[in-house]
Design an enzyme around this catalytic site. Structure first.
Site, PDB file in Angstrom:
ATOM      1  N   ASP A  45       0.307  -1.354   0.101  1.00 26.76           N
ATOM      2  CA  ASP A  45       0.214  -0.294  -0.424  1.00 26.76           C
ATOM      3  C   ASP A  45       0.818   1.374  -0.254  1.00 26.76           C
ATOM      4  OD1 ASP A  45       0.876  -0.511   2.528  1.00 26.76           O
ATOM      5  OD2 ASP A  45      -1.267  -0.037   3.514  1.00 26.76           O
ATOM      6  N   GLY A 130      -2.375  -5.940  18.779  1.00 22.61           N
ATOM      7  CA  GLY A 130      -1.647  -6.566  18.762  1.00 22.61           C
ATOM      8  C   GLY A 130      -1.964  -7.763  17.454  1.00 22.61           C
ATOM      9  N   SER A 134      -5.281  -4.016  12.724  1.00 17.17           N
ATOM     10  CA  SER A 134      -5.621  -2.961  12.861  1.00 17.17           C
ATOM     11  C   SER A 134      -6.785  -1.845  14.324  1.00 17.17           C
ATOM     12  CB  SER A 134      -6.466  -1.969  11.519  1.00 17.17           C
ATOM     13  OG  SER A 134      -5.359  -2.675  10.381  1.00 17.17           O
ATOM     14  N   SER A 135      -6.510  -2.784  15.082  1.00 21.45           N
ATOM     15  CA  SER A 135      -6.902  -1.915  16.004  1.00 21.45           C
ATOM     16  C   SER A 135      -6.497  -0.448  16.528  1.00 21.45           C
ATOM     17  CB  SER A 135      -7.028  -2.435  17.844  1.00 21.45           C
ATOM     18  OG  SER A 135      -5.411  -2.715  17.771  1.00 21.45           O
ATOM     19  N   ASP A 180      -4.939   0.606   6.352  1.00 19.66           N
ATOM     20  CA  ASP A 180      -5.984  -0.167   7.645  1.00 19.66           C
ATOM     21  C   ASP A 180      -6.975   0.942   7.754  1.00 19.66           C
ATOM     22  OD1 ASP A 180      -4.156  -1.329   7.368  1.00 19.66           O
ATOM     23  OD2 ASP A 180      -2.568  -0.960   9.257  1.00 19.66           O
ATOM     24  N   TYR A 230       9.313  -2.284  10.578  1.00 19.81           N
ATOM     25  CA  TYR A 230       8.083  -1.555   9.304  1.00 19.81           C
ATOM     26  C   TYR A 230       9.091  -0.734   8.700  1.00 19.81           C
ATOM     27  CZ  TYR A 230       4.251  -0.215   7.075  1.00 19.81           C
ATOM     28  OH  TYR A 230       3.014   0.543   5.817  1.00 19.81           O
TER      29      TYR A 230
HETATM   30  C1  GLA Z   1       0.478  -2.339   8.501  1.00 24.59           C
HETATM   31  C2  GLA Z   1       0.058  -1.041   8.065  1.00 24.59           C
HETATM   32  C3  GLA Z   1      -0.641  -1.450   6.939  1.00 24.59           C
HETATM   33  C4  GLA Z   1       0.177  -2.330   5.768  1.00 24.59           C
HETATM   34  C5  GLA Z   1       0.565  -3.325   6.464  1.00 24.59           C
HETATM   35  C6  GLA Z   1       0.638  -4.408   5.380  1.00 24.59           C
HETATM   36  O1  GLA Z   1      -1.642  -2.421   8.856  1.00 24.59           O
HETATM   37  O2  GLA Z   1      -0.259  -0.198   8.705  1.00 24.59           O
HETATM   38  O3  GLA Z   1      -0.443   0.786   5.429  1.00 24.59           O
HETATM   39  O4  GLA Z   1       1.719  -1.820   4.926  1.00 24.59           O
HETATM   40  O5  GLA Z   1       1.327  -3.005   7.611  1.00 24.59           O
HETATM   41  O6  GLA Z   1      -0.059  -4.767   4.133  1.00 24.59           O
END
Ligand code: GLA
Length: 392
Positions: A45, A130, A134-135, A180, A230
């Site tokens: 993304d 965690g 996407s909390s 997310d 990340y």
């Molecule tokens: C996390 C990030 C997203 C995306 C994913 C991996 O959830 O918040 O933006 O990059 O990792 O796809």
């Protein structure tokens, strides 16, 4: 047996009771925003790719009301007392850490020129924390939706999602992409959210299919997303694009990656191979879903996981165990496809399977995961659900 999630109505009632019990206030505004699961399109993304998440039926709910002061006071179902901060000036980062998601979103509204006055609020969640679901985006989108109610404005779904993404960047220091927050904001019942991350355009893809079930398996391990893994992956992709000399990943072919293989060097060349492969896989998966050709998805999900494991190196032993078990149950056992979902380094896997066999598959996943790791996975089914909205 797979458990149904708590209903939004029951969460709303509990949030109102929590507000009353902890802050002695009666809720006049309640907002809810869901977590997400991603079917395919991982770590692209932020590379102008496509992603295919949906909003899950697990929500963060914020119930609150103006308190006539210039302070925000918040209690949560997790306990820890009442957190409070001033909103009469531009809001900055602060403690406790979880308040930064709210602070960042409030700051976003202040930056738009809105004056935020004090409010009392209570926060409740059915999104596992965690778990790569996407909390944090759910908390941001719920806060933004709550503030819209408080201010009596609507800033637009796209603007809201982008404001929440900025809060994550500036106040939580995770340089995330848009997936997310877009999934949480644009999520729609019975629809996947296919996002073109180059144009930031979401497209809703119908997904009803009662004979199909999406299982989410939380490994219950979390090997830190914000402590560098990340951001480093994101930097590798930016370095790779510069070396390849293209403006956008959308213009990069596998031949470009191969031609620059030595110059890119390891591991940047493998990161690049993941990005180009995953963009193609996601386009193919979206087309297969639109054509209801589910058998095409399995190999695409398997290849996605393999690439995230070997080339992008964001999987971990626990995720690999769950995916391996699902793949060994196979098509004859009702599994269509499985892969890790979300940022990785722990978190959850997603398994697409036949509804009639979902309970058996969940039991096998749980048993074999426990046997192989000594850990107890949290496994549940989820269907595409409504995105961020006002409940009251
Ligand atoms: C996390 C990030 C997203 C995306 C994913 C991996 O959830 O918040 O933006 O990059 O990792 O796809």
């Amino acid at each position: 047996m797979l458990q149904a999630p708590p209903s939004l109505e029951s969460l709303t009632e509990k949030a109102a009771a929590g507000l009353l019990g902890n802050l002695h206030a009666k809720a006049s505004i309640t907002a809810a925003a869901p977590g997400r699961v991603n079917l395919i399109g991982e770590h692209i993304d932020y590379c102008d790719g496509f992603v295919l998440p949906f909003a899950i039926d697990r929500y963060i709910v914020i119930a609150g009301t103006p308190n006539g002061s210039s302070s925000v006071r918040i209690a949560t179902a997790l306990g820890g007392g009442i957190a409070s901060f001033d909103v009469s000036q531009a809001v900055e980062e602060g403690e406790p850490k979880w308040t930064n998601y709210l602070r960042g979103v409030i700051r976003g509204f202040q930056n738009l020129g809105h004056k935020i006055s004090g409010f009392d609020a209570y926060i409740l969640s059915s999104v596992p924390g965690g778990a790569g679901l996407s909390s944090s985006a759910a908390l941001e989108c719920a806060t933004a939706t709550f503030l819209e109610g408080l201010l009596g404005v609507e800033i637009g779904t796209r603007e809201k999602a982008l404001l929440c993404q900025k809060a994550e960047h500036d106040f939580a220091h995770v340089p995330c992409g848009i997936m997310d927050q877009f999934a949480s904001a644009f999520g729609t019942k019975d629809h996947l959210v296919l996002i073109d991350c180059m144009t930031a355009e979401p497209q809703l893809v119908p997904f009803t299919h009662p004979d199909l079930t999406v299982l989410i398996s939380n490994t219950m391990v979390h090997h830190e997303l914000s402590d560098g893994g990340y951001a480093l992956r994101r930097k590798h992709t930016e370095d790779a694009l510069k070396i390849i000399g293209k403006r956008s990943w959308r213009d990069v072919t596998m031949a470009d990656v191969e031609n620059h293989w030595e110059k890119l060097g390891d591991p940047v060349n493998r990161r690049a191979r993941h990005v180009v492969g995953e963009i193609t896989r996601t386009i193919e998966a979206a087309a297969a879903l639109k054509a209801a050709d589910f058998e095409k998805l399995g190999p695409l999900m398997a290849a996605s996981h393999q690439s995230l494991r070997d080339d992008f190196e964001v999987s971990c032993k626990e995720l690999d165990v769950l995916v391996d078990v699902a793949q060994s149950i196979g098509r004859s056992g009702g599994v269509i496809g499985a892969r890790m979902t979300g940022g990785g380094f722990g978190g959850s896997t997603v398994t697409l399977c036949e509804s009639a066999k979902a309970n058996d598959i969940a039991s096998k996943l749980a048993a074999e995961y426990h046997a192989k790791t000594g850990l107890t996975a949290e496994i549940f089914a989820s269907r595409p659900s409504a995105g961020a909205h006002r409940v009251l």
